[in-house]
Design a protein around this motif. Structure first.
Motif, mmCIF file in Angstrom:
data_model
loop_
_atom_site.group_PDB
_atom_site.id
_atom_site.type_symbol
_atom_site.label_atom_id
_atom_site.label_comp_id
_atom_site.label_asym_id
_atom_site.label_seq_id
_atom_site.Cartn_x
_atom_site.Cartn_y
_atom_site.Cartn_z
ATOM 1 N N UNK A 70 54.835 21.510 45.734
ATOM 2 C CA UNK A 70 53.491 22.340 46.256
ATOM 3 C C UNK A 70 54.905 23.870 46.478
ATOM 4 N N UNK A 71 53.340 24.542 45.532
ATOM 5 C CA UNK A 71 54.155 26.485 45.170
ATOM 6 C C UNK A 71 53.531 26.658 47.220
ATOM 7 N N UNK A 72 55.437 27.361 47.373
ATOM 8 C CA UNK A 72 54.720 27.630 48.609
ATOM 9 C C UNK A 72 54.588 29.528 49.189
ATOM 10 N N UNK A 73 52.857 29.463 49.340
ATOM 11 C CA UNK A 73 52.748 30.919 49.099
ATOM 12 C C UNK A 73 53.376 32.258 49.686
ATOM 13 N N UNK A 74 53.033 33.319 48.953
ATOM 14 C CA UNK A 74 54.364 34.469 49.285
ATOM 15 C C UNK A 74 52.705 35.845 49.235
ATOM 16 N N UNK A 75 53.623 36.401 50.514
ATOM 17 C CA UNK A 75 52.547 38.056 50.883
ATOM 18 C C UNK A 75 52.903 39.019 49.926
ATOM 19 N N UNK A 100 48.479 40.502 49.293
ATOM 20 C CA UNK A 100 47.568 39.535 48.372
ATOM 21 C C UNK A 100 48.154 38.133 48.907
ATOM 22 N N UNK A 101 48.025 36.834 48.629
ATOM 23 C CA UNK A 101 47.976 35.796 48.805
ATOM 24 C C UNK A 101 48.538 35.032 47.141
ATOM 25 N N UNK A 102 49.651 35.097 47.555
ATOM 26 C CA UNK A 102 49.963 34.704 45.700
ATOM 27 C C UNK A 102 49.441 33.559 45.778
ATOM 28 N N UNK A 103 49.254 31.837 46.689
ATOM 29 C CA UNK A 103 48.527 30.915 46.286
ATOM 30 C C UNK A 103 47.369 30.467 46.246
ATOM 31 N N UNK A 104 46.484 31.589 47.124
ATOM 32 C CA UNK A 104 44.598 31.565 47.164
ATOM 33 C C UNK A 104 44.317 32.558 46.329
ATOM 34 N N UNK A 105 45.452 33.671 46.689
ATOM 35 C CA UNK A 105 44.702 35.222 45.211
ATOM 36 C C UNK A 105 43.813 36.082 45.798
ATOM 37 N N UNK A 106 43.525 35.835 47.511
ATOM 38 C CA UNK A 106 42.934 36.350 48.240
ATOM 39 C C UNK A 106 43.889 37.257 48.497
ATOM 40 N N UNK A 107 42.752 39.287 48.673
ATOM 41 C CA UNK A 107 43.411 40.098 49.173
ATOM 42 C C UNK A 107 43.067 40.170 50.869
ATOM 43 N N UNK A 108 44.019 41.455 51.536
ATOM 44 C CA UNK A 108 43.416 40.845 53.234
ATOM 45 C C UNK A 108 42.686 42.348 53.109
ATOM 46 N N UNK A 109 41.743 42.014 53.979
ATOM 47 C CA UNK A 109 40.557 43.127 53.426
ATOM 48 C C UNK A 109 40.166 43.775 54.653
ATOM 49 N N UNK A 110 41.059 44.196 55.494
ATOM 50 C CA UNK A 110 41.395 44.956 56.335
ATOM 51 C C UNK A 110 42.356 46.223 55.707
ATOM 52 N N UNK A 111 43.265 45.764 54.229
ATOM 53 C CA UNK A 111 43.480 46.588 54.006
ATOM 54 C C UNK A 111 42.448 47.336 53.023
ATOM 55 N N UNK A 112 42.093 46.324 52.258
ATOM 56 C CA UNK A 112 40.799 47.591 51.353
ATOM 57 C C UNK A 112 40.456 48.086 51.540
ATOM 58 N N UNK A 113 39.523 47.732 53.315
ATOM 59 C CA UNK A 113 38.712 48.638 54.277
ATOM 60 C C UNK A 113 39.380 50.026 54.295
#
Length: 72
Positions: A1-6, A18-31
């Motif tokens: 199991x890969x540990x997620x990295x911010x 960005x979460x390395x495991x999910x690929x999701x970006x922080x919407x607050x940072x983007x906004x």
């Protein structure tokens, strides 16, 4: 199991997490980065709540919910 990295990405002289495991970006940072850029270019800030309350967005969310189930 890969540990997620911010991870941190640069965009418009701002940092986007960005979460390395999910690929999701922080919407607050983007906004924040997007609105900073918009203000520098004499554009009004973007309000996510205003977008979410438009009729077309409500229809889009309803279609997604019908197809995939409630996830929000």
């Amino acid at each position: 199991m890969e540990t997620p990295v911010l991870m941190e990405r640069k965009l418009f002289d701002s940092t986007i997490r960005q979460n390395s495991k999910t690929g999701m970006f922080c919407v607050n940072d983007l906004m924040a980065a997007g609105n900073k850029w918009r203000l520098l270019h004499d554009m009004p800030i973007f309000a996510l709540n205003s977008w979410k309350n438009t009729e077309s967005t409500k229809e889009f969310i309803e279609a997604l919910t019908n197809q995939f189930g409630e996830v929000i």
